[in-house]
Scaffold this active site. Structure first.
Site, PDB file in Angstrom:
ATOM      1  N   VAL A  44      -3.878 -14.025 -35.159  1.00 54.65           N
ATOM      2  CA  VAL A  44      -3.081 -14.917 -34.322  1.00 54.65           C
ATOM      3  C   VAL A  44      -3.380 -16.369 -34.655  1.00 54.65           C
ATOM      4  CG1 VAL A  44      -2.685 -15.701 -31.962  1.00 54.65           C
ATOM      5  CG2 VAL A  44      -2.877 -13.262 -32.450  1.00 54.65           C
ATOM      6  N   GLY A  45      -4.659 -16.677 -34.803  1.00 56.10           N
ATOM      7  CA  GLY A  45      -5.062 -18.043 -35.101  1.00 56.10           C
ATOM      8  C   GLY A  45      -6.552 -18.112 -35.369  1.00 56.10           C
ATOM      9  N   GLY A  47     -10.064 -20.981 -35.491  1.00 56.82           N
ATOM     10  CA  GLY A  47     -10.580 -22.288 -35.133  1.00 56.82           C
ATOM     11  C   GLY A  47     -11.970 -22.488 -35.690  1.00 56.82           C
ATOM     12  N   SER A  48     -12.651 -23.498 -35.161  1.00 57.76           N
ATOM     13  CA  SER A  48     -13.974 -23.835 -35.662  1.00 57.76           C
ATOM     14  C   SER A  48     -14.993 -22.744 -35.384  1.00 57.76           C
ATOM     15  CB  SER A  48     -14.448 -25.147 -35.023  1.00 57.76           C
ATOM     16  OG  SER A  48     -13.562 -26.198 -35.301  1.00 57.76           O
ATOM     17  N   GLY A  50     -14.271 -19.320 -34.605  1.00 57.59           N
ATOM     18  CA  GLY A  50     -13.899 -17.937 -34.824  1.00 57.59           C
ATOM     19  C   GLY A  50     -12.401 -17.747 -34.928  1.00 57.59           C
ATOM     20  N   VAL A  52      -8.793 -15.174 -33.639  1.00 59.16           N
ATOM     21  CA  VAL A  52      -8.205 -14.318 -32.608  1.00 59.16           C
ATOM     22  C   VAL A  52      -7.213 -13.374 -33.263  1.00 59.16           C
ATOM     23  CG1 VAL A  52      -6.843 -14.216 -30.495  1.00 59.16           C
ATOM     24  CG2 VAL A  52      -8.477 -16.075 -30.833  1.00 59.16           C
ATOM     25  N   LYS A  67     -11.046 -11.929 -29.591  1.00 59.19           N
ATOM     26  CA  LYS A  67     -11.591 -13.183 -30.090  1.00 59.19           C
ATOM     27  C   LYS A  67     -12.937 -12.894 -30.746  1.00 59.19           C
ATOM     28  CE  LYS A  67     -12.516 -17.946 -28.680  1.00 59.19           C
ATOM     29  NZ  LYS A  67     -12.452 -18.895 -27.542  1.00 59.19           N
ATOM     30  N   ASP A 151      -8.035 -28.548 -24.413  1.00 59.40           N
ATOM     31  CA  ASP A 151      -7.447 -28.143 -25.697  1.00 59.40           C
ATOM     32  C   ASP A 151      -6.057 -27.535 -25.492  1.00 59.40           C
ATOM     33  OD1 ASP A 151      -7.425 -27.982 -28.446  1.00 59.40           O
ATOM     34  OD2 ASP A 151      -8.487 -26.075 -28.535  1.00 59.40           O
TER      35      ASP A 151
END
Length: 321
Positions: A44-45, A47-48, A50, A52, A67, A151
């Protein structure tokens, strides 16, 4: 918008008391199977701290988002702890809740919104914006200890099969003691906050402490992105031109020229260009005004979240006719 997710309603329901008393028992093997081996197609996406993944747990007959924390990343554990603490007492239909964890965390989730052109619909986008606004209203004013999300961005908004939006990812969230009138230990200076470029309010860069007004700014950028289909970091922005200014200069007559082209499909006729009735034009302009008012550079000039909810409801009513 491609960053939104879609979920099927779970057939098994859990009471709030049972979730408080114990976490759901899920094995790593079940999560591995649910996410197709944490396949990139289920991503899904990232980030810094980890990534998802979307998936479906057969045992619980429920779609989930998994996650996965990168424990080698500095601050990952702290980020997860902050998210759990922020969500501990939050119960709202437009806010995601943690169901269980064991190194990774398991969130209420959704399947990826497949290519069905649902984002063409202005009413759907207004409904999504309203759901996120309701979530922020609850976080900021729903309890004695306010929560600042820190965020707000498209990839942190999930949509279920009833097209109800849910705000997720509270890894950067901070708690505020609004009753006592001072910040708690969790309300740290903005120098310790790592938001997302393009959505972080300008005052955070000047060292101002996080506040609900900061969330309002990020929310405003989100609304303008939903309106135009352009990210705040688009290559067209720079040298003084921002997404905020781009939209502000277009209100009201130029709005049809800046909106996401997919919103114009129902009103485009071959050889005649865009033919749009007055009501739709007014709704688009009102939607743009909300985004511009929320993303004002000075916090004191930003629209209050309760006013946002009221104005979005007014747009929704106009679109229902």
């Amino acid at each position: 918008m491609s960053n939104y997710l879609f979920r099927k309603k779970p057939k098994i329901f859990y009471s709030s008391r049972s979730l408080q008393n114990r976490y759901l028992k899920v094995s790593y093997g079940e999560l591995h199977e649910a996410t197709n081996g944490f396949s990139s197609s289920n991503l899904v996406g990232a980030g810094s701290y980890g990534s998802v993944y979307r998936g479906y747990l057969l045992h619980f007959e429920q779609s989930v988002a998994v996650k996965v924390l990168n424990l080698e990343a500095c601050g990952a554990s702290k980020c997860f702890t902050a998210e759990c603490k922020a969500l501990e007492k939050i119960k709202h239909q437009n806010v995601l809740n943690i169901l269980t964890y064991f190194s990774e965390s398991l969130l209420h989730s959704d399947e990826v919104l497949e290519s069905r052109n649902l984002n063409i619909n202005l009413q759907l986008r207004v409904n999504i914006a309203l759901d996120v606004a309701n979530a922020l209203d609850y976080l900021h004013h729903g309890s004695e200890q306010a929560v600042v999300h820190c965020d707000i961005k498209p990839s942190n908004v999930l949509i279920d099969d009833d097209f109800v939006a849910h705000l997720g990812d509270f890894g950067l969230a901070r708690l505020l003691n609004v009753v006592m009138g001072h910040a708690s230990r969790d309300q740290v200076s903005s120098s310790a906050i790592k938001g997302t470029i393009g959505y972080v309010p300008p005052e955070y860069g000047a060292g101002v402490r996080v506040s609900p007004q900061g969330d309002i700014y990020s929310y405003g950028i989100l609304v303008l992105e939903m309106l135009t289909g352009k990210k705040p970091t688009d290559d067209m922005f720079g040298e003084g031109l921002t997404l905020h200014k781009f939209c502000m200069m277009a209100i009201p007559e130029g709005i049809p020229e800046i909106v996401d082209s997919r919103l114009l499909v129902p009103y485009t006729r071959e050889g005649t260009g865009v033919v749009m009735d007055t009501n739709i034009r007014e709704c688009l302009a009102s939607f743009a005004r909300i985004g511009v008012a929320c993303s004002a550079e000075l916090p004191v000039r930003r629209l209050g979240i309760k006013d946002v909810v009221m104005e979005l409801n007014a747009i929704k009513q106009k679109l229902s006719f």
